[in-house]
Design a protein around this motif. Sequence first.
Motif, PDB file in Angstrom:
ATOM      1  N   ALA A  29       1.416  10.644  -5.113  1.00  0.00           N
ATOM      2  CA  ALA A  29       0.176  10.157  -4.507  1.00  0.00           C
ATOM      3  C   ALA A  29       0.288   8.657  -4.260  1.00  0.00           C
ATOM      4  O   ALA A  29       0.231   7.858  -5.197  1.00  0.00           O
ATOM      5  CB  ALA A  29      -1.022  10.467  -5.405  1.00  0.00           C
ATOM      6  N   ALA A  30       0.463   8.269  -3.010  1.00  0.00           N
ATOM      7  CA  ALA A  30       0.504   6.859  -2.626  1.00  0.00           C
ATOM      8  C   ALA A  30      -0.909   6.385  -2.321  1.00  0.00           C
ATOM      9  O   ALA A  30      -1.704   7.122  -1.729  1.00  0.00           O
ATOM     10  CB  ALA A  30       1.399   6.667  -1.414  1.00  0.00           C
ATOM     11  N   TYR A  31      -1.232   5.170  -2.730  1.00  0.00           N
ATOM     12  CA  TYR A  31      -2.571   4.620  -2.490  1.00  0.00           C
ATOM     13  C   TYR A  31      -2.502   3.224  -1.864  1.00  0.00           C
ATOM     14  O   TYR A  31      -3.520   2.682  -1.460  1.00  0.00           O
ATOM     15  CB  TYR A  31      -3.362   4.552  -3.798  1.00  0.00           C
ATOM     16  CG  TYR A  31      -2.645   3.810  -4.914  1.00  0.00           C
ATOM     17  CD1 TYR A  31      -2.752   2.427  -5.037  1.00  0.00           C
ATOM     18  CD2 TYR A  31      -1.854   4.493  -5.825  1.00  0.00           C
ATOM     19  CE1 TYR A  31      -2.078   1.750  -6.039  1.00  0.00           C
ATOM     20  CE2 TYR A  31      -1.177   3.824  -6.832  1.00  0.00           C
ATOM     21  CZ  TYR A  31      -1.285   2.457  -6.938  1.00  0.00           C
ATOM     22  OH  TYR A  31      -0.619   1.790  -7.937  1.00  0.00           O
ATOM     23  N   GLY A  32      -1.310   2.648  -1.790  1.00  0.00           N
ATOM     24  CA  GLY A  32      -1.132   1.315  -1.205  1.00  0.00           C
ATOM     25  C   GLY A  32      -0.366   1.404   0.099  1.00  0.00           C
ATOM     26  O   GLY A  32      -0.624   2.269   0.939  1.00  0.00           O
ATOM     27  N   SER A  33       0.608   0.532   0.283  1.00  0.00           N
ATOM     28  CA  SER A  33       1.333   0.490   1.558  1.00  0.00           C
ATOM     29  C   SER A  33       2.152   1.750   1.806  1.00  0.00           C
ATOM     30  O   SER A  33       2.460   2.074   2.957  1.00  0.00           O
ATOM     31  CB  SER A  33       2.240  -0.748   1.603  1.00  0.00           C
ATOM     32  OG  SER A  33       3.202  -0.705   0.572  1.00  0.00           O
ATOM     33  N   ASN A  34       2.511   2.487   0.748  1.00  0.00           N
ATOM     34  CA  ASN A  34       3.292   3.703   0.950  1.00  0.00           C
ATOM     35  C   ASN A  34       2.478   4.842   1.551  1.00  0.00           C
ATOM     36  O   ASN A  34       3.037   5.904   1.860  1.00  0.00           O
ATOM     37  CB  ASN A  34       3.930   4.164  -0.368  1.00  0.00           C
ATOM     38  CG  ASN A  34       5.137   3.336  -0.741  1.00  0.00           C
ATOM     39  OD1 ASN A  34       5.656   2.584   0.083  1.00  0.00           O
ATOM     40  ND2 ASN A  34       5.574   3.447  -1.975  1.00  0.00           N
ATOM     41  N   MET A  35       1.173   4.644   1.735  1.00  0.00           N
ATOM     42  CA  MET A  35       0.410   5.619   2.498  1.00  0.00           C
ATOM     43  C   MET A  35       0.894   5.658   3.945  1.00  0.00           C
ATOM     44  O   MET A  35       0.701   6.658   4.645  1.00  0.00           O
ATOM     45  CB  MET A  35      -1.087   5.288   2.466  1.00  0.00           C
ATOM     46  CG  MET A  35      -1.766   5.546   1.144  1.00  0.00           C
ATOM     47  SD  MET A  35      -3.541   5.265   1.247  1.00  0.00           S
ATOM     48  CE  MET A  35      -4.039   6.562   2.382  1.00  0.00           C
ATOM     49  N   HIS A  36       1.498   4.584   4.404  1.00  0.00           N
ATOM     50  CA  HIS A  36       2.084   4.508   5.736  1.00  0.00           C
ATOM     51  C   HIS A  36       3.465   5.163   5.640  1.00  0.00           C
ATOM     52  O   HIS A  36       4.360   4.667   4.964  1.00  0.00           O
ATOM     53  CB  HIS A  36       2.213   3.040   6.143  1.00  0.00           C
ATOM     54  CG  HIS A  36       2.500   2.815   7.591  1.00  0.00           C
ATOM     55  ND1 HIS A  36       3.489   3.482   8.259  1.00  0.00           N
ATOM     56  CD2 HIS A  36       1.930   1.986   8.500  1.00  0.00           C
ATOM     57  CE1 HIS A  36       3.531   3.086   9.513  1.00  0.00           C
ATOM     58  NE2 HIS A  36       2.582   2.165   9.688  1.00  0.00           N
ATOM     59  N   LEU A  37       3.654   6.315   6.332  1.00  0.00           N
ATOM     60  CA  LEU A  37       4.907   7.052   6.208  1.00  0.00           C
ATOM     61  C   LEU A  37       6.105   6.218   6.624  1.00  0.00           C
ATOM     62  O   LEU A  37       7.185   6.317   6.004  1.00  0.00           O
ATOM     63  CB  LEU A  37       4.839   8.338   7.041  1.00  0.00           C
ATOM     64  CG  LEU A  37       6.093   9.228   7.008  1.00  0.00           C
ATOM     65  CD1 LEU A  37       6.445   9.621   5.588  1.00  0.00           C
ATOM     66  CD2 LEU A  37       5.890  10.456   7.878  1.00  0.00           C
ATOM     67  N   PRO A 108      -9.029   6.634  -1.240  1.00  0.00           N
ATOM     68  CA  PRO A 108      -8.183   7.471  -0.389  1.00  0.00           C
ATOM     69  C   PRO A 108      -6.717   7.290  -0.729  1.00  0.00           C
ATOM     70  O   PRO A 108      -6.245   6.185  -0.958  1.00  0.00           O
ATOM     71  CB  PRO A 108      -8.499   6.954   1.019  1.00  0.00           C
ATOM     72  CG  PRO A 108      -8.868   5.516   0.807  1.00  0.00           C
ATOM     73  CD  PRO A 108      -9.585   5.480  -0.512  1.00  0.00           C
ATOM     74  N   GLY A 109      -6.008   8.396  -0.764  1.00  0.00           N
ATOM     75  CA  GLY A 109      -4.575   8.367  -1.000  1.00  0.00           C
ATOM     76  C   GLY A 109      -3.882   9.359  -0.090  1.00  0.00           C
ATOM     77  O   GLY A 109      -4.519  10.125   0.637  1.00  0.00           O
ATOM     78  N   ARG A 110      -2.578   9.339  -0.138  1.00  0.00           N
ATOM     79  CA  ARG A 110      -1.783  10.290   0.648  1.00  0.00           C
ATOM     80  C   ARG A 110      -0.736  10.884  -0.279  1.00  0.00           C
ATOM     81  O   ARG A 110       0.079  10.150  -0.859  1.00  0.00           O
ATOM     82  CB  ARG A 110      -1.117   9.587   1.825  1.00  0.00           C
ATOM     83  CG  ARG A 110      -0.401  10.528   2.791  1.00  0.00           C
ATOM     84  CD  ARG A 110       0.091   9.759   4.011  1.00  0.00           C
ATOM     85  NE  ARG A 110       0.523  10.636   5.078  1.00  0.00           N
ATOM     86  CZ  ARG A 110       0.860  10.195   6.287  1.00  0.00           C
ATOM     87  NH1 ARG A 110       0.812   8.903   6.575  1.00  0.00           N
ATOM     88  NH2 ARG A 110       1.246  11.046   7.222  1.00  0.00           N
ATOM     89  N   ALA A 111      -0.781  12.198  -0.431  1.00  0.00           N
ATOM     90  CA  ALA A 111       0.144  12.881  -1.322  1.00  0.00           C
ATOM     91  C   ALA A 111       1.346  13.389  -0.532  1.00  0.00           C
ATOM     92  O   ALA A 111       1.183  14.052   0.497  1.00  0.00           O
ATOM     93  CB  ALA A 111      -0.550  14.039  -2.024  1.00  0.00           C
ATOM     94  N   TYR A 112       2.529  13.058  -1.017  1.00  0.00           N
ATOM     95  CA  TYR A 112       3.775  13.488  -0.381  1.00  0.00           C
ATOM     96  C   TYR A 112       4.471  14.500  -1.287  1.00  0.00           C
ATOM     97  O   TYR A 112       4.603  14.268  -2.492  1.00  0.00           O
ATOM     98  CB  TYR A 112       4.720  12.312  -0.170  1.00  0.00           C
ATOM     99  CG  TYR A 112       4.209  11.243   0.765  1.00  0.00           C
ATOM    100  CD1 TYR A 112       4.302  11.394   2.149  1.00  0.00           C
ATOM    101  CD2 TYR A 112       3.659  10.057   0.269  1.00  0.00           C
ATOM    102  CE1 TYR A 112       3.863  10.395   3.012  1.00  0.00           C
ATOM    103  CE2 TYR A 112       3.221   9.060   1.125  1.00  0.00           C
ATOM    104  CZ  TYR A 112       3.322   9.238   2.494  1.00  0.00           C
ATOM    105  OH  TYR A 112       2.881   8.240   3.345  1.00  0.00           O
TER     106      TYR A 112
END
Length: 238
Positions: A29-37, A108-112
């Motif tokens: 789960a990225a929540y910082g700059s790693n939300m940008h693929l 908001p986060g992005r899970a990879y």
Amino acid sequence: MIRPRRPESLLPSPEATDGPRPGDQLWYAAYGSNMHLDRLTYYLVGGRPPGGLRSHPGCRDPRPPAHSAPVLLPGRMYFATESPVWTGGRAFYDPDYAPDRQAPAELPGRAYLLTASQFSDIAAQEMAREPGGELDLTDALAHGRARIGPGRYETLVCAGMLDGLPVLTFTAPWSSDDLCVNLNPPSAAYLEHIAAGIIDSHEWSPLRTAEYLARCPGASGHWEAADIATLLSTPGTP
């Protein structure tokens, strides 16, 4: 319309007591700059991202994530310390921040969907270590938290489960309310990457994204939502 997912409660199972093997899948789960693929890709394949001051060695397994999904994590994001990569404050996750039980805080986060080995290598690079070893995720999976070192990004957090797989990330051992935390506003380039990840994964408008970032401790009082919105309309502006 994108509907972000909330991780389910962590329910440790006997199978999880030994932690996942290197090839096993998990959610990062990225929540910082790693939300940008595009930004995360530099951790996977190596290289220096635009606006960054340091090159990354990359992962032993450079394959892209098998899947990604927008998620809402309990707690809040804040900016503190000084990033040698971006200059300005780094993004950290405070999973314990909950000012209102009726309306708990979420970010908001992005899970990879990655392998445990890829997660270990990304975490090592965030910790300014050489990738190559395997993190022991046993305590994080059993208790939701594991401190593997004293510094920034050396505390593992398991935010719950998605599709039967653990949702893991890393942060600092302190909370956003600790008096010892050195809050620090982020740089424009750093905000651009975080905002791009939020807009891409959650389909938020630039204004909503700017308002969210302007409320985060460290940015609050230094960045106005209008200024961030202007920054997002003219990427690359210092």
